[in-house]
Motif scaffolding. Sequence first.
Motif, mmCIF file in Angstrom:
data_model
loop_
_atom_site.group_PDB
_atom_site.id
_atom_site.type_symbol
_atom_site.label_atom_id
_atom_site.label_comp_id
_atom_site.label_asym_id
_atom_site.label_seq_id
_atom_site.Cartn_x
_atom_site.Cartn_y
_atom_site.Cartn_z
ATOM 1 N N ARG A 1 45.701 33.363 87.632
ATOM 2 C CA ARG A 1 46.725 34.015 86.823
ATOM 3 C C ARG A 1 46.553 35.533 86.774
ATOM 4 N N GLU A 2 45.301 35.991 86.744
ATOM 5 C CA GLU A 2 45.092 37.440 86.656
ATOM 6 C C GLU A 2 45.526 38.177 87.920
ATOM 7 N N HIS A 3 45.815 37.414 88.981
ATOM 8 C CA HIS A 3 46.261 38.024 90.236
ATOM 9 C C HIS A 3 47.769 37.902 90.438
ATOM 10 N N ASP A 4 48.482 37.494 89.404
ATOM 11 C CA ASP A 4 49.941 37.359 89.524
ATOM 12 C C ASP A 4 50.551 38.662 90.040
ATOM 13 N N LEU A 31 46.844 45.532 87.725
ATOM 14 C CA LEU A 31 45.766 45.283 88.678
ATOM 15 C C LEU A 31 44.790 46.449 88.721
ATOM 16 N N ALA A 32 45.292 47.658 88.535
ATOM 17 C CA ALA A 32 44.418 48.831 88.584
ATOM 18 C C ALA A 32 43.372 48.784 87.480
ATOM 19 N N ARG A 33 43.744 48.218 86.343
ATOM 20 C CA ARG A 33 42.781 48.128 85.237
ATOM 21 C C ARG A 33 41.584 47.254 85.618
ATOM 22 N N ALA A 50 52.824 43.167 95.464
ATOM 23 C CA ALA A 50 52.308 44.533 95.464
ATOM 24 C C ALA A 50 51.728 44.901 96.826
ATOM 25 N N LEU A 51 51.021 43.965 97.447
ATOM 26 C CA LEU A 51 50.439 44.246 98.758
ATOM 27 C C LEU A 51 51.528 44.435 99.806
ATOM 28 N N LEU A 52 52.533 43.575 99.798
ATOM 29 C CA LEU A 52 53.599 43.707 100.791
ATOM 30 C C LEU A 52 54.325 45.045 100.653
#
Length: 336
Positions: free
Chosen positions: A261-264, A171-173, A269-271
């Motif tokens: 899909r790109e947010h899988d 996700l950082a990318r 991660a947020l929790l």
Amino acid sequence: MHADRGSTVVVRHDFDTETARWARISHHTPHPSPFLQPWWLRHVSRGTPTHLVVLAGDEPVGGIALTGRRVLGVELLRPAGHGVPCPDHVDLVAVPGHEEAVAEAFARWFARPGARVLDLAGAPERSLAAHALGVAATTMDVAPYEPLDGGFLASRSASFRRNVRRTETRLARAGVRQWTAAPATVEDALDAFEALHRDRPDRAPLLAQMPRLRPALVEAVACGEARVDVLEVGGRSAAVSVAFVVAGRVALYQLARSTDREHDGAGTALLVRVVEQAAAEGCHEVDLLRGEEAYKAGFASRQRVLTRVRAARGVRGRLLLAAWDGVRRLNALRRA
């Protein structure tokens, strides 16, 4: 108002007149529940609010928060937000040391003339309401939880840690940003929460509750007892978490996540971020609340048992409860 044996039961149908007294009670119980806080009771109730405050002299020492409606001439009493909002640890509550006096006062109130049914879904395993009314609480669900006595992510399984770190890197990318709603921005965060849920038909029942849940959450954020966090990836909302923070516990209430899909993995991660931030701010436990959804196993290794407490008063009350049981058994047979 009913007085007897040195205790007084104050019954209110306008909660605002008892907010200060109720807040003193609900924060001094062994397991303070977000679903017993004034902001929840004020906004999420359906039916007629029926709040009991038990006084010892002028001192509030216990009570119960219910909503009522009439069914075939019977008063049906349930906790605020019963049904889709799924409250848990709802019960008759008492300041430590006053449990028996509160139980006796509640039992006398419930036994007054008239037909009524009490249905507490999501009560704790050792329910004071069940004790007061002399009924058995039946097991209905569990609430996973985990003490926060060290680094949260470091205490998770190797596979869980590995998946979270891989997700964070991916996700950082794309450019990741987390922000926690302040009172001035909570409406924007809740707009993002609702927008993500609209992509999932199974979340329609929860969306239907938002006209009541939203003002409760806005008030809870304003008083520091809720946090709404948004995780943005590439400038778009990928996940929104709603959590309660009451008496040193962070309770993960709802999560909305993107189906792209790109947010899988963005939701997980947020929790993890929310839990680790709450721990850094002094929370000693993460509560996953009612339900055994598979994802909770990664966050918690312990469980509390939740029960259902039901009791009836009067012939019509007992008949209504028996008919209700019959319908439930019939529906169970049809699903089998």
